[in-house]
Design a protein around this motif. Structure first.
Motif, PDB file in Angstrom:
ATOM      1  N   ARG A   1      -6.452 -20.602 -22.095  1.00 37.97           N
ATOM      2  CA  ARG A   1      -6.886 -20.684 -20.692  1.00 37.97           C
ATOM      3  C   ARG A   1      -7.961 -21.771 -20.600  1.00 37.97           C
ATOM      4  N   TYR A   2      -8.030 -22.426 -19.450  1.00 39.19           N
ATOM      5  CA  TYR A   2      -8.995 -23.511 -19.262  1.00 39.19           C
ATOM      6  C   TYR A   2     -10.407 -22.950 -19.257  1.00 39.19           C
ATOM      7  N   PRO A   3     -11.405 -23.767 -19.669  1.00 39.67           N
ATOM      8  CA  PRO A   3     -12.787 -23.284 -19.681  1.00 39.67           C
ATOM      9  C   PRO A   3     -13.150 -22.714 -18.304  1.00 39.67           C
ATOM     10  N   ASN A   4     -13.864 -21.630 -18.327  1.00 37.41           N
ATOM     11  CA  ASN A   4     -14.325 -20.935 -17.113  1.00 37.41           C
ATOM     12  C   ASN A   4     -13.184 -20.397 -16.243  1.00 37.41           C
ATOM     13  N   GLU A   5     -12.012 -20.258 -16.784  1.00 34.18           N
ATOM     14  CA  GLU A   5     -10.899 -19.683 -16.007  1.00 34.18           C
ATOM     15  C   GLU A   5     -10.569 -18.304 -16.567  1.00 34.18           C
ATOM     16  N   GLU A   6     -10.145 -17.426 -15.676  1.00 32.75           N
ATOM     17  CA  GLU A   6      -9.816 -16.085 -16.145  1.00 32.75           C
ATOM     18  C   GLU A   6      -8.378 -15.991 -16.629  1.00 32.75           C
TER      19      GLU A   6
ATOM     20  N   TYR B   1      -4.681 -16.962 -18.026  1.00 33.16           N
ATOM     21  CA  TYR B   1      -4.127 -17.792 -19.094  1.00 33.16           C
ATOM     22  C   TYR B   1      -3.102 -18.766 -18.517  1.00 33.16           C
ATOM     23  N   ALA B   2      -3.165 -20.024 -18.947  1.00 29.12           N
ATOM     24  CA  ALA B   2      -2.179 -21.014 -18.511  1.00 29.12           C
ATOM     25  C   ALA B   2      -1.000 -20.997 -19.481  1.00 29.12           C
ATOM     26  N   ILE B   3      -1.301 -20.641 -20.744  1.00 35.13           N
ATOM     27  CA  ILE B   3      -0.245 -20.504 -21.754  1.00 35.13           C
ATOM     28  C   ILE B   3      -0.351 -19.079 -22.298  1.00 35.13           C
TER      29      ILE B   3
ATOM     30  N   GLY C   1      10.422 -26.278 -15.722  1.00 34.83           N
ATOM     31  CA  GLY C   1       9.734 -25.056 -15.316  1.00 34.83           C
ATOM     32  C   GLY C   1       9.118 -25.254 -13.952  1.00 34.83           C
ATOM     33  N   PRO C   2       8.846 -24.156 -13.246  1.00 32.68           N
ATOM     34  CA  PRO C   2       8.234 -24.295 -11.923  1.00 32.68           C
ATOM     35  C   PRO C   2       6.844 -24.916 -12.022  1.00 32.68           C
ATOM     36  N   MET C   3       6.308 -25.342 -10.887  1.00 32.16           N
ATOM     37  CA  MET C   3       4.970 -25.926 -10.884  1.00 32.16           C
ATOM     38  C   MET C   3       3.953 -24.903 -11.372  1.00 32.16           C
ATOM     39  N   GLY C   4       3.034 -25.322 -12.202  1.00 27.72           N
ATOM     40  CA  GLY C   4       2.006 -24.405 -12.678  1.00 27.72           C
ATOM     41  C   GLY C   4       2.473 -23.523 -13.815  1.00 27.72           C
ATOM     42  N   SER C   5       3.657 -23.822 -14.373  1.00 26.01           N
ATOM     43  CA  SER C   5       4.151 -22.954 -15.438  1.00 26.01           C
ATOM     44  C   SER C   5       3.541 -23.319 -16.797  1.00 26.01           C
ATOM     45  N   GLY C   6       2.773 -24.418 -16.857  1.00 23.33           N
ATOM     46  CA  GLY C   6       2.065 -24.739 -18.093  1.00 23.33           C
ATOM     47  C   GLY C   6       2.626 -25.925 -18.857  1.00 23.33           C
ATOM     48  N   LYS C   7       3.497 -26.711 -18.223  1.00 21.96           N
ATOM     49  CA  LYS C   7       4.133 -27.832 -18.939  1.00 21.96           C
ATOM     50  C   LYS C   7       3.087 -28.873 -19.376  1.00 21.96           C
ATOM     51  N   SER C   8       2.268 -29.334 -18.394  1.00 22.47           N
ATOM     52  CA  SER C   8       1.258 -30.354 -18.734  1.00 22.47           C
ATOM     53  C   SER C   8       0.242 -29.794 -19.709  1.00 22.47           C
ATOM     54  N   THR C   9      -0.108 -28.514 -19.521  1.00 23.43           N
ATOM     55  CA  THR C   9      -1.098 -27.899 -20.404  1.00 23.43           C
ATOM     56  C   THR C   9      -0.609 -27.939 -21.854  1.00 23.43           C
ATOM     57  N   LEU C  10       0.664 -27.653 -22.035  1.00 26.06           N
ATOM     58  CA  LEU C  10       1.231 -27.641 -23.379  1.00 26.06           C
ATOM     59  C   LEU C  10       1.081 -29.033 -24.030  1.00 26.06           C
ATOM     60  N   LEU C  11       1.352 -30.073 -23.241  1.00 27.07           N
ATOM     61  CA  LEU C  11       1.228 -31.435 -23.765  1.00 27.07           C
ATOM     62  C   LEU C  11      -0.222 -31.759 -24.096  1.00 27.07           C
ATOM     63  N   LYS C  12      -1.150 -31.311 -23.217  1.00 31.44           N
ATOM     64  CA  LYS C  12      -2.575 -31.568 -23.452  1.00 31.44           C
ATOM     65  C   LYS C  12      -3.033 -30.895 -24.740  1.00 31.44           C
ATOM     66  N   LEU C  13      -2.490 -29.699 -25.011  1.00 32.29           N
ATOM     67  CA  LEU C  13      -2.890 -28.988 -26.235  1.00 32.29           C
ATOM     68  C   LEU C  13      -2.371 -29.718 -27.466  1.00 32.29           C
TER      69      LEU C  13
ATOM     70  N   PHE D   1      -6.622 -32.200 -26.338  1.00 26.36           N
ATOM     71  CA  PHE D   1      -7.641 -32.426 -25.317  1.00 26.36           C
ATOM     72  C   PHE D   1      -8.498 -31.174 -25.172  1.00 26.36           C
ATOM     73  N   TYR D   2      -7.934 -30.048 -25.533  1.00 27.08           N
ATOM     74  CA  TYR D   2      -8.658 -28.782 -25.473  1.00 27.08           C
ATOM     75  C   TYR D   2      -8.455 -28.044 -26.787  1.00 27.08           C
ATOM     76  N   GLU D   3      -9.404 -27.163 -27.092  1.00 24.01           N
ATOM     77  CA  GLU D   3      -9.240 -26.355 -28.302  1.00 24.01           C
ATOM     78  C   GLU D   3      -8.409 -25.101 -27.966  1.00 24.01           C
TER      79      GLU D   3
HETATM   80  P1  ADP Z   1       2.688 -27.673 -14.774  1.00 31.37           P
HETATM   81  O1  ADP Z   1       2.464 -28.922 -15.538  1.00 31.37           O
HETATM   82  O2  ADP Z   1       3.807 -26.843 -15.288  1.00 31.37           O
HETATM   83  O3  ADP Z   1       2.814 -27.877 -13.291  1.00 31.37           O
HETATM   84  P2  ADP Z   1       0.013 -27.035 -15.565  1.00 31.37           P
HETATM   85  O4  ADP Z   1       0.069 -27.049 -17.039  1.00 31.37           O
HETATM   86  O5  ADP Z   1      -0.570 -28.236 -14.890  1.00 31.37           O
HETATM   87  O6  ADP Z   1       1.429 -26.720 -14.961  1.00 31.37           O
HETATM   88  O7  ADP Z   1      -0.833 -25.790 -15.095  1.00 31.37           O
HETATM   89  C1  ADP Z   1      -0.727 -24.486 -15.672  1.00 31.37           C
HETATM   90  C2  ADP Z   1      -1.815 -23.605 -15.074  1.00 31.37           C
HETATM   91  O8  ADP Z   1      -3.084 -24.040 -15.467  1.00 31.37           O
HETATM   92  C3  ADP Z   1      -1.806 -23.590 -13.554  1.00 31.37           C
HETATM   93  O9  ADP Z   1      -2.065 -22.271 -13.128  1.00 31.37           O
HETATM   94  C4  ADP Z   1      -2.930 -24.521 -13.185  1.00 31.37           C
HETATM   95  O10 ADP Z   1      -3.523 -24.095 -11.986  1.00 31.37           O
HETATM   96  C5  ADP Z   1      -3.888 -24.327 -14.342  1.00 31.37           C
HETATM   97  N1  ADP Z   1      -4.649 -25.580 -14.625  1.00 31.37           N
HETATM   98  C6  ADP Z   1      -4.123 -26.798 -14.864  1.00 31.37           C
HETATM   99  N2  ADP Z   1      -5.110 -27.702 -15.131  1.00 31.37           N
HETATM  100  C7  ADP Z   1      -6.272 -27.028 -15.050  1.00 31.37           C
HETATM  101  C8  ADP Z   1      -7.658 -27.385 -15.229  1.00 31.37           C
HETATM  102  N3  ADP Z   1      -8.028 -28.629 -15.560  1.00 31.37           N
HETATM  103  N4  ADP Z   1      -8.579 -26.423 -15.052  1.00 31.37           N
HETATM  104  C9  ADP Z   1      -8.234 -25.165 -14.714  1.00 31.37           C
HETATM  105  N5  ADP Z   1      -6.951 -24.749 -14.552  1.00 31.37           N
HETATM  106  C10 ADP Z   1      -5.985 -25.664 -14.709  1.00 31.37           C
END
Ligand code: ADP
Length: 607
Positions: A369-374, A376-378, A395-407, A411-413
């Motif tokens: 989960r992103y810092p200060n977020e409750e 989980y994104a993954i 996957g639908p928007m917000g499903s965690g695709k970009s987050t997976l690539l960032k990990l 970019f994040y621990e």
């Molecule tokens: P996708 O690429 O599939 O559209 P993301 O990986 O961007 O999805 O986002 C996954 C979840 O993480 C979403 O709920 C989004 O709101 C949240 N999220 C994405 N980036 C951040 C960020 N920098 N800080 C906090 N939450 C984030």
């Protein structure tokens, strides 16, 4: 105090230059102190030789005796030769002062420029190494204000005030010395307002620091609005939000103005007050001096030279306010810069493993989960990719695709679970090396102000022209030579020609290919190009990069024929994977987009 220490640390390499410049200035001041003595000699010694004034002649000190001795040896005893020689001596002393002050100022200015250059470099290089999560918490405007406005405030303080402190102290000490030597009571009266001025300056300094902090915070916000507005001017115009934006800017500008006005008010209150105190002190000393002359306690010549010292002693006291004020601003600026410098850089520990040949990537029970977020994104994500596979992540928007690539790019621990590369935890790899082996083409391609060729060879400046042509052709940048007369030497970016979204993406694709990465990631890259160009790009990638591991994120099913496997992400974990038929059978989300896109295509064909 900590911030003052930081400023001293910053100028440490030039400490001897600053010290030398201060010494030269003090010598200059010493010459300045001799100047009033010439007047004293003229009034007390030369004048009485030629006119009967009946006034007492002054005390003789070392300087006066030396000047008289000089006059006696070189003049012929006439009024004009004596005055002429005295004038010559005065000019000589002033000249010596000017030379010393000139050299001191030159050294001071050059050391100041070098110190501020050092701070700018330190700041910039630190910002380069800050982790991605930091950039999510600050605005670009804030960082720009710090690297320009704040560094300028510190530069001004170092250049104008640091050596000035020594200079003021020297002037104060020298002038007081002559005044006290002349008459102790007179000396006291001449500096009687000093404590009051010092107290008001300290009060002023404290208030100034607080207001300046507020001023800089407001300036940050204003900069952020300006920067965002210019960067997003297309959106502003497209949504006809110019007036709204202007209003937002006006409101922030007004807030900054209010703080600037209270800052100015503080100054307009302080300077007249300190001026008044200084003038009261001068009037008192002159009155008392006149009284001493009438009582034959001091000579007229002494009063004239003391008057100059009184004015000289008053000046540093008045300047104390300015010095403290600039120091207040510099400390605030240093604090703001230090707050960025204190942010820990991404550690790039040495002795870490270098990725040679990629064999596999494995996401194991991954939670993040992103810092200060409750939320989980993954969530408990599991996925294995082997060398040479090309995978389409849907996957639908917000499903965690970009987050997976960032990990994957670290970019994040990671919070729980692991990412393994060739069976080894990603944490054991050299972060910078790993990133250089992962070529990422983003949806919003960024071009630097440079030529097209320069943009393509961004990560490998030594690339040959032929290599640039090759990757440009894979990325379907064929039109460049036809459209632009300068071909790949055309300037693009902020100061160059504008490229279309699709062209930008293709430049960015070519840039990544030249990097020759082990893993190629395409994040919705073909969204801005037409279906035909998309097919050509994918075809070229498929042909040239068949053995390369490729991860594609897209909503377009047109990519399906070019990949080995489809992975569906929903709610932060893998909900289905396999080839088209397998996923179509098991996954509702995939079935839905497949139907929607099929219907659309059918409709397009009808038209
Ligand atoms: P996708 O690429 O599939 O559209 P993301 O990986 O961007 O999805 O986002 C996954 C979840 O993480 C979403 O709920 C989004 O709101 C949240 N999220 C994405 N980036 C951040 C960020 N920098 N800080 C906090 N939450 C984030």
């Amino acid at each position: 105090m900590k911030n003052l220490y930081q400023i001293f640390k910053l100028i440490q390499p030039w400490r001897w230059s600053f010290l030398f410049s201060a010494i030269l200035l003090i010598v200059g001041i010493f010459f300045r102190m001799l100047e009033p003595k010439m007047f004293q000699v003229a009034v007390d010694y030369i004048a009485p030789m030629f006119i009967q004034s009946g006034l007492k002649s002054g005390k003789t000190d070392g300087v006066i005796s030396a000047v008289i001795a000089f006059l006696n040896s070189f003049s012929d005893g006439s009024l004009w030769s004596m005055l002429g020689l005295l004038a010559f001596l005065y000019i000589l002393v002033s000249l010596c002062r000017a030379v010393f002050v000139f050299i001191a100022n030159t050294i001071n200015a050059s050391s100041t420029e070098k110190a501020s250059q050092r701070l700018r470099n330190m700041f910039f290089s630190h910002v380069q190494h800050l982790p991605m999560r930091y950039f999510a918490s600050v605005s670009t405007g804030e960082l720009i204000q710090r690297s320009t406005g704040d560094i300028e405030t510190i530069r001004r303080f170092i250049g104008n005030q640091m050596v000035e402190v020594l200079r003021l102290t020297a002037i104060f000490v020298f002038s007081s010395y002559w005044l006290f030597k002349g008459n102790v009571v007179f000396g006291f009266i001449s500096i009687c307002a000093t404590p009051l001025i010092a107290i008001s300056a300290i009060l002023f300094f404290n208030k100034e620091q607080k207001i300046w902090q507020k001023h800089e915070d407001e300036a940050d916000k204003l900069n952020a609005i300006t920067q965002e507005n210019i960067a997003g001017i297309r959106v502003v115009k497209a949504f006809a939000q110019e007036e709204q934006e202007k209003l937002k800017f006006d409101q922030q500008n007004q807030r900054k103005l209010q703080v600037a006005l209270s800052h100015a008010k503080l100054h307009t209150a302080f300077w007249p007050l300190s001026d008044l105190l200084v003038h009261i002190q001068i009037v008192l000393s002159v009155l008392f001096g006149g009284y001493l002359v009438l009582n034959q306690a001091i000579s007229l010549g002494e009063l004239i030279s003391y008057y100059t010292y009184i004015v000289m002693v008053a000046w540093p006291m008045r300047q104390v306010g300015r010095t403290l004020s600039e120091m207040g601003m510099a400390l605030v600026a240093m604090d703001r810069i230090q707050s960025v410098l204190d942010v820990e850089e991404e550690e790039f520990a040495s002795n870490l493993k270098i990725l040679d040949k990629l064999e596999s990537i494995e996401f194991q029970d991954l939670w993040f989960r992103y810092p200060n977020e409750e939320n989980y994104a993954i969530r408990n994500l599991n996925l294995k990719i082997i060398k040479g596979e090309s995978i389409l992540i849907l996957g639908p928007m917000g499903s965690g695709k970009s987050t997976l690539l960032k990990l994957l790019l670290r970019f994040y621990e990671i919070e729980k679970g692991r990412i393994l590369i060739n069976g080894l935890d990603i944490a054991h790899y050299d972060k910078q090396d790993l990133r250089s082996k992962i070529g990422m083409v983003l949806q919003s391609a960024f071009l630097f102000t440079d030529t097209l060729a320069g943009n393509i060879s961004y990560a490998r400046k030594t690339a040959q022209e032929a290599e640039i042509f090759e990757v440009a052709s894979i990325a379907q940048l064929k039109e460049v030579e036809e459209i632009f007369s300068d071909g790949f030497q055309t300037m693009v970016g902020e100061k160059g020609v504008s490229l279309s979204g699709g062209q930008k993406q293709r430049v960015s694709l070519a840039r990544t290919m030249l990097q020759n990465p082990e893993i190629l990631i395409l994040d919705d890259v073909t969204s801005a190009v037409d279906t035909e160009t998309e097919a050509e790009i994918l075809h070229e990638i498929h042909k040239n990069w068949r053995d390369r591991t490729t991860l594609m994120v897209s909503h377009r099913l047109t990519l399906v024929p070019f990949v080995d496997r489809i992975v569906i992400l929903e709610n932060g974990s893998v909900s289905a994977e396999g080839n088209h038929e397998q996923v179509l059978k098991t996954n509702t989300f995939y079935k839905n987009i497949h139907e929607v896109q099929n219907t659309l295509e059918a409709e397009i064909e009808v038209y």
